[in-house]
Structure formats: structure tokens, C-alpha cells
Design a protein around this motif. Structure first.
Motif, PDB file in Angstrom:
ATOM      1  N   ARG A 124     -81.035  49.971  77.168  1.00  0.00           N
ATOM      2  CA  ARG A 124     -80.534  51.297  76.639  1.00  0.00           C
ATOM      3  C   ARG A 124     -79.789  52.324  77.676  1.00  0.00           C
ATOM      4  NH1 ARG A 124     -84.189  51.745  72.378  1.00  0.00           N
ATOM      5  NH2 ARG A 124     -83.231  50.206  71.495  1.00  0.00           N
ATOM      6  N   TYR A 167     -76.803  50.731  78.688  1.00  0.00           N
ATOM      7  CA  TYR A 167     -75.569  50.865  77.358  1.00  0.00           C
ATOM      8  C   TYR A 167     -75.361  52.416  77.127  1.00  0.00           C
ATOM      9  CZ  TYR A 167     -74.108  50.302  72.433  1.00  0.00           C
ATOM     10  OH  TYR A 167     -73.556  50.256  71.432  1.00  0.00           O
ATOM     11  N   ARG A 168     -75.964  53.171  77.085  1.00  0.00           N
ATOM     12  CA  ARG A 168     -75.811  54.760  76.852  1.00  0.00           C
ATOM     13  C   ARG A 168     -74.779  55.249  78.044  1.00  0.00           C
ATOM     14  NH1 ARG A 168     -79.408  55.836  72.596  1.00  0.00           N
ATOM     15  NH2 ARG A 168     -78.383  54.402  71.011  1.00  0.00           N
ATOM     16  N   VAL A 218     -70.888  52.809  76.034  1.00  0.00           N
ATOM     17  CA  VAL A 218     -70.147  51.953  75.039  1.00  0.00           C
ATOM     18  C   VAL A 218     -69.950  52.749  73.859  1.00  0.00           C
ATOM     19  CG1 VAL A 218     -70.712  49.757  73.849  1.00  0.00           C
ATOM     20  CG2 VAL A 218     -71.754  50.012  76.108  1.00  0.00           C
ATOM     21  N   THR A 230     -68.316  52.147  69.930  1.00  0.00           N
ATOM     22  CA  THR A 230     -68.290  50.932  68.921  1.00  0.00           C
ATOM     23  C   THR A 230     -67.497  51.271  67.742  1.00  0.00           C
ATOM     24  OG1 THR A 230     -70.255  51.585  68.001  1.00  0.00           O
ATOM     25  CG2 THR A 230     -70.422  49.913  69.413  1.00  0.00           C
ATOM     26  N   ASP A 282     -72.492  41.467  78.998  1.00  0.00           N
ATOM     27  CA  ASP A 282     -71.848  41.542  77.766  1.00  0.00           C
ATOM     28  C   ASP A 282     -72.360  41.325  76.771  1.00  0.00           C
ATOM     29  OD1 ASP A 282     -71.366  39.113  78.522  1.00  0.00           O
ATOM     30  OD2 ASP A 282     -69.257  38.978  78.045  1.00  0.00           O
ATOM     31  N   MET A 317     -75.220  43.724  75.936  1.00  0.00           N
ATOM     32  CA  MET A 317     -74.930  44.915  75.400  1.00  0.00           C
ATOM     33  C   MET A 317     -74.332  44.654  74.018  1.00  0.00           C
ATOM     34  SD  MET A 317     -75.216  47.114  77.738  1.00  0.00           S
ATOM     35  CE  MET A 317     -76.439  46.509  78.818  1.00  0.00           C
ATOM     36  N   VAL A 371     -77.742  45.038  72.240  1.00  0.00           N
ATOM     37  CA  VAL A 371     -78.219  46.461  72.180  1.00  0.00           C
ATOM     38  C   VAL A 371     -77.152  47.083  70.839  1.00  0.00           C
ATOM     39  CG1 VAL A 371     -78.245  48.842  72.919  1.00  0.00           C
ATOM     40  CG2 VAL A 371     -78.699  46.815  74.447  1.00  0.00           C
ATOM     41  N   CYS A 372     -76.147  46.833  70.949  1.00  0.00           N
ATOM     42  CA  CYS A 372     -74.939  47.379  70.277  1.00  0.00           C
ATOM     43  C   CYS A 372     -75.341  47.117  68.506  1.00  0.00           C
ATOM     44  CB  CYS A 372     -73.733  46.877  70.467  1.00  0.00           C
ATOM     45  SG  CYS A 372     -72.424  47.175  68.956  1.00  0.00           S
ATOM     46  N   TRP A 413     -66.715  51.098  78.337  1.00  0.00           N
ATOM     47  CA  TRP A 413     -66.954  49.917  77.469  1.00  0.00           C
ATOM     48  C   TRP A 413     -66.463  50.221  76.101  1.00  0.00           C
ATOM     49  CZ3 TRP A 413     -70.589  45.298  77.950  1.00  0.00           C
ATOM     50  CH2 TRP A 413     -70.842  44.799  79.365  1.00  0.00           C
TER      51      TRP A 413
END
Lengths: 268, 341
Positions: A37, A40-41, A46, A48, A72, A75, A78-79, A219
């Protein structure tokens, strides 16, 4: 604290469930996703869009693959977990299941071997299945080929989705191309180690382990409109071929537009 | 109308139990063959061992010899339940192969010549699927294994299934059922795997955590009873629902593990084989690395009946019956939790 103790107790006593693929939701949610996370954050920041296109039941997410190491895919996991509250079941290359440690961790995190049987079984259970049809050709392509979709295998994923009668959701991931810019390949050494490629980046292997730190590119992940499929055509090679082409083209357009929208990779 | 059922492999636990449950039916006459008489009954208290010996006609037959033809001809056998495949490692490899492969050939040849045999049930195993990183996660009966077994019990089983398919083609009037059982688990089961789990320290293959699947012995007996008394032609997987990871198994047993690299695991196995304890054949090493799971829904649909135990429940019953309930790591965690609170 109490929760943590209960968690440790469950883990030590083996009192948790895994599904027939070896997926351990508790371990995935409490360990893997927690670790990913921050990346990702805060590292890739990222963003979306198009989450409304993710169906509530079975669907095949088809995404582009890049970045030398398959971050990828993680991620995307996670997304979908954090933003769509779905556990995506990723299809991985057989190499993963030959390697010690990686093989069982991959299963515990909900991934399975990319083969029609497994994909079909998951889709029929109403799971969200994620596939990267470019495979190693995509994730291991040189930096100069960035954002250019590679060949989509034989379109096996399309006929699997058709047979199961689930929609195909194209998913464009922008940003992974820049995390490890691959400028060379130790082909001979890779072949000796049985690996598909052994990358050379501006930092790896020159800086050793520091070279493994991904560059903090920006991203964007976007889900496109679902493409409907019908089971009746699954055995017609022409229909499968055309649909594969359509998915690939849609994804390439989506990728180009999304890249435009993002602007420079290392801005801010 | 009374049936006459021939049961092979009655000298072993599961064979004896199936023979007993069939013999309990007044409409069935059971003839048991093996090289040793049925196991002594202490462990099979609930089946009534003495009663078994009374109701079962035991004939001493070595399946490798053509004697079986005479038994089948003399007794008007209409159903054959073949359960005498050996998985080792008690016999030498060549003796085991001869027993499994030649024994089945003799039995099937006898069945083929017989005018009375109407139903054949063969106990096979999920080892026919092998175990490799290239396989789908869950096998169905039609799955083609990526790497079929090339040695030992697995190879024997593949060969035996081949003979059985050939027999079914030549005698389409006979209902042939092939049952691919997962590893048996339960209070009375004594197999390489149950012996593995009762060791003080469990060696595992470093970096691998296979998915394992079990079928409880009671369920296995019931599946064999049903297929021996009704026609259910075809090949079926038989395994309890769900899977357990090896790591879960050892945690539930509260046992310490010793992870060793793959090649060392095999070497250790060679040593242990000398002690006649556990099976560390190449198939076993593959299973302990890559695991295996099968889908039994076809059998459940065919029989219109569901297993009483899933994989986890079968394993729990095994642990209970062996008294493997003390869990030291768990006790430590609980003690620490007590300190924190």
C-alpha cells in the motif's frame, strides 16, 4: 493489539482457510497488501478511473504488462482491492511456480498458473480474473518500446472468456514502463539461469541492491468499457482472432490517451 | 437375488472394511482374496472383526498367479472390487510392480473370460495426475497431466488404468468404475503419508508449500460400497472438498518442521526408506513440492450423495484419533498473550 494476538494465534494454529487454488485471503489482506500500500499510495501515487466498468461478478481484466519486474500486476491487485473491493485472481507464468518460495507465496496471494482450465474455473465461480496477454514479451521489453503493446499470444484468454460467457474489461496501466528502464539484457547469463531475460537498467546491476529500487514514476490505471462475449462463438478461430484484435486495439488507444493525460513521468 | 462380490486386497485395512460392509448386507456373498488374511480386528472394532471372518470367505490367492481365474469361475462372481494396488514402500520395487501390474492383468483376464462378471470397480489414485508446476490447480477427470508419473506407484497406477480402459472396451457389457482416490486419512489408515505426519519432526521441501487433499476412510468405504452395489460406469475423482496446505497441516498438528532443499529431501528419503518408515519416492517429493488437488463433483453428482468429511475434517479426525492434539507453539503464543494482557 488484541486483533494482532488473535491473528498470530490463528496463524500459529493453522486455523484459517485457503481455497482450492491455495489462496489465503487473510495473509494477503493483512501482510501483502499492507506492504504494497505505501508503494501504491506514496511512491507511485496511483490514480484510478473507470472503476464503474468493473462488473460485480465474473469478468476477465486484460491489462498491458511492463516494468521489467511485474509490479504492475501487484499494483493492479491493490487497486482492485482498495478501490473496487474485489480480490483479483491474477494469472502468472509457469516460471513462478517452478521457483521455490515464489511458487507458494504466489498461490497464497491468489494467483494461479495461466492456463485455460484455471481461468475457466475461476471465472465460473464469479471471480475477477486478471491476465497479461503479452507475458514476458511485454514485461521484459526494452525501454525504447515503451507503451507499445506486444503480440497477444494466441488469444487463448479471449476464448476462455467467451466459453465462460463473461465480459472482457480492458485495463490500461501507465507508469510501470518507467520504474526500471531496461536498456540492455544479459542474454547469455539469463539463458544459463533459465530466465526469460536478465535486465540492465541505468542503475542495475551497477548499484547492486539499490538498483532494485523502482523509480517513482506517476501511475494511472484506467478500466475501459467491458466488451461482451458470447459462448456460442468460442470455437470459431476467426471470431476469436477478431475479438483478440479488437481488445488489443482498444487497449492501445486507451494506453495512448492515458499516457497523454498523465504527461511527464517524473513530474511532481 | 443374491450377489457374489470378489474383493481383492482384503488383507489391508481399507479392503477389510469394504469387505465387511458388503458382507453385512444379507443379499451379498463376499469372497475376499489376498496373500494375507484380513487384518486382526482390534483397530476395526466398529466393523466387528470376528463377524467379518465369519461372513467373509477368504481365499488365499496371489494375484500374480492364474489361480484367480479358478476362483472367479468357481464362485459365480458378478462383481469384482479390485483394491490391491500397493503404493510401497514395504515391497521391493520389482515385486511391487509385479504385484500391481501383473496382478491386475491376471484379474482382468479372468474377468474377461468370465460369463458372470457384470461389474468391475477399481481403486485407483490421484497419483495418475502426477504433480508438477505446469499443471492446472484443480484436476478434473479429463485433465491431461503435464508430466505423467514415470516411476513407482504412479506409473503402475497409470498402467493399471490403461488395462482397465482396454478391458472396458473389450467387454462393453460390463460396468467398469475407476475411482481415483486422494490420500486416505482416518483413524485406521496406515499409509506413507499418515506415517509422515506422525514423525516427531516433519521434513519439508524448502521453499515449497504444497496443497494436499484427503479423503476420510469412512467416505472411501462408502464410495466403494455404493459403486460395488450399483452400476456407475466411468472414471471418477474421490477427494474431500477443499485443500490443506502442508504448512496448515503441520500447524494444526503442532509439529516442528525441518525444511530441507529438494535434493537433500530425496537423499533423506533414501535413508529413511532403509528404515521402512516413510515414502520419499520421486513422486512423493514432487507431491511435497507442488501438491495436487482434484475436483470430485462428478462423483458426487453420479452417486447423488456427498462426503461426510471434507479434507480439513478428515485430517482433524486423523489427528484426534492419533492423540496429536497438544500444540506447543500455540501454548507458547497463549502464554505470551496472557503476559501481554
Amino acid at each position: 493489539m488484541k486483533e494482532l494476538l488473535a491473528f498470530v494465534r490463528r496463524r500459529v494454529s493453522g486455523d484459517y482457510e485457503v481455497d482450492e487454488f491455495g489462496y489465503d485471503p487473510e495473509l494477503t489482506d493483512t501482510v501483502l497488501l499492507e506492504l504494497l500500500r505505501p508503494l501504491y499510495r506514496h511512491w507511485f501515487r496511483v490514480e484510478t478511473s473507470g472503476l464503474e466498468h468493473v462488473p460485480a461478478d465474473g469478468a476477465l481484466i486484460v491489462a498491458n504488462h511492463s516494468g521489467t519486474l511485474p509490479l504492475d500486476a501487484l499494483m493492479l491487485q491493490v487497486c482492485l482491492h482498495d478501490e473496487a473491493h474485489r480480490a483479483v485472481r491474477l494469472l502468472a507464468a509457469d516460471l513462478v511456480y517452478r521457483l521455490p518460495t515464489l511458487s507458494h507465496l504466489s498461490r497464497k496471494f491468489g494467483h494461479t498458473l495461466a492456463c485455460p482450465e484455471d481461468a475457466d474455473r475461476l471465472l465460473r465461480k464469479g471471480e475477477l480474473v486478471g491476465v497479461f496477454p503479452e507475458g514476458f514479451k511485454g514485461v521484459g521489453k526494452p525501454f525504447t518500446h515503451r507503451y507499445r503493446l506486444q503480440r497477444f499470444g494466441r488469444g487463448g484468454f479471449v476464448s476462455t472468456a467467451m466459453r465462460a460467457g463473461v465480459p472482457i474489461v480492458p485495463c490500461a496501466i501507465v507508469g510501470a514502463e518507467e520504474i526500471y528502464p531496461k536498456i540492455g539484457d544479459f542474454t547469455l547469463l539469463a539463458r544459463m539461469l533459465g530466465l526469460p531475460y536478465l535486465p540492465m537498467t541505468p542503475f542495475f546491476p551497477w548499484l547492486g541492491a539499490f538498483g532494485l529500487i523502482p523509480l517513482p514514476s506517476k501511475w494511472l490505471i484506467e478500466f475501459g468499457e467491458p466488451i461482451k462475449t458470447t459462448p456460442s462463438d468460442a470455437d470459431d478461430p476467426m471470431t476469436v482472432f477478431n475479438l483478440t484484435d479488437q481488445v488489443r486495439e482498444t487497449l492501445q488507444h486507451q494506453l495512448d490517451a492515458l499516457r497523454e493525460r498523465r504527461g511527464p513521468a517524473f513530474h511532481r | 437375488m443374491t450377489h457374489t462380490v470378489l474383493v481383492t486386497g482384503v488383507g489391508r485395512h481399507i479392503g477389510a472394511r469394504v469387505a465387511a460392509v458388503l458382507a453385512a448386507d444379507p443379499g451379498i456373498r463376499v469372497i475376499g482374496v489376498d496373500t494375507v488374511p484380513p487384518t486382526s480386528p482390534e483397530r476395526d472394532g466398529r466393523d466387528g472383526g470376528a463377524q467379518l471372518r465369519d461372513s467373509l470367505e477368504f481365499v488365499h490367492v496371489d494375484l500374480r498367479s492364474p489361480d484367480i481365474t479358478r476362483v472367479i469361475a468357481a464362485c459365480d462372481i458378478d462383481t469384482v472390487v479390485h483394491m490391491s494396488l500397493l503404493s510401497g514402500p514395504a515391497l521391493s520395487r520389482s515385486a511391487m510392480k509385479e504385484h500391481n501390474v501383473i496382478g491386475t492383468l491376471q484379474l482382468l483376464a479372468a474377468c474377461q473370460r468370465s460369463d458372470t462378471v457384470r461389474r468391475v470397480v477399481v481403486r485407483s489414485s490421484t497419483v495418475v495426475y502426477g504433480s508438477s508446476p505446469l499443471d492446472p490447480a484443480v484436476f478434473t477427470e479429463s485433465s491431461e497431466p503435464a508430466e505423467p508419473p514415470t516411476s513407482g506407484y504412479g506409473k503402475d497406477t497409470v498402467e493399471v488404468e490403461g488395462f482397465v480402459r482396454g478391458f472396458a472396451r473389450r467387454r462393453p457389457d460390463v460396468a467398469v468404475t475407476t475411482l481415483r482416490f486422494a490420500n486416505l486419512m482416518g483413524p485406521g489408515v496406515d499409509s506413507p503419508l499418515t506415517r509422515f505426519f506422525t514423525q516427531p519432526v516433519l521434513p519439508t521441501v524448502l521453499g515449497f508449500d504444497p496443497r494436499l487433499q484427503f479423503i476420510h476412510e469412512d467416505d472411501a468405504v462408502e464410495v466403494l460400497r455404493r459403486t460395488a452395489t450399483e452400476d456407475h460406469p466411468g472414471t471418477f475423482n474421490a477427494a474431500g472438498d477443499g485443500v490443506l496446505l502442508l504448512s496448515q497441516c503441520v500447524r494444526r498438528a503442532g509439529r516442528p518442521t525441518l525444511p530441507v532443499p529438494g535434493p537433500a529431501f530425496r537423499l533423506l528419503g533414501e535413508l529413511a526408506r532403509g528404515l521402512d518408515q516413510v515414502d520419499y519416492s520421486p513422486e512423493q517429493v514432487a507431491l511435497m513440492s507442488h501438491g495436487r488437488a482434484v475436483d470430485s463433483s462428478r462423483l458426487v453428482a453420479e452417486l447423488g450423495w456427498t462426503f461426510a468429511y471434507d479434507t480439513a475434517a478428515a485430517y482433524a479426525d486423523f489427528l484426534r484419533s492419533r492423540g496429536l492434539t497438544s500444540n506447543l507453539p500455540l501454548a507458547v503464543v497463549d502464554a505470551l498473550a496472557g503476559l501481554v494482557r
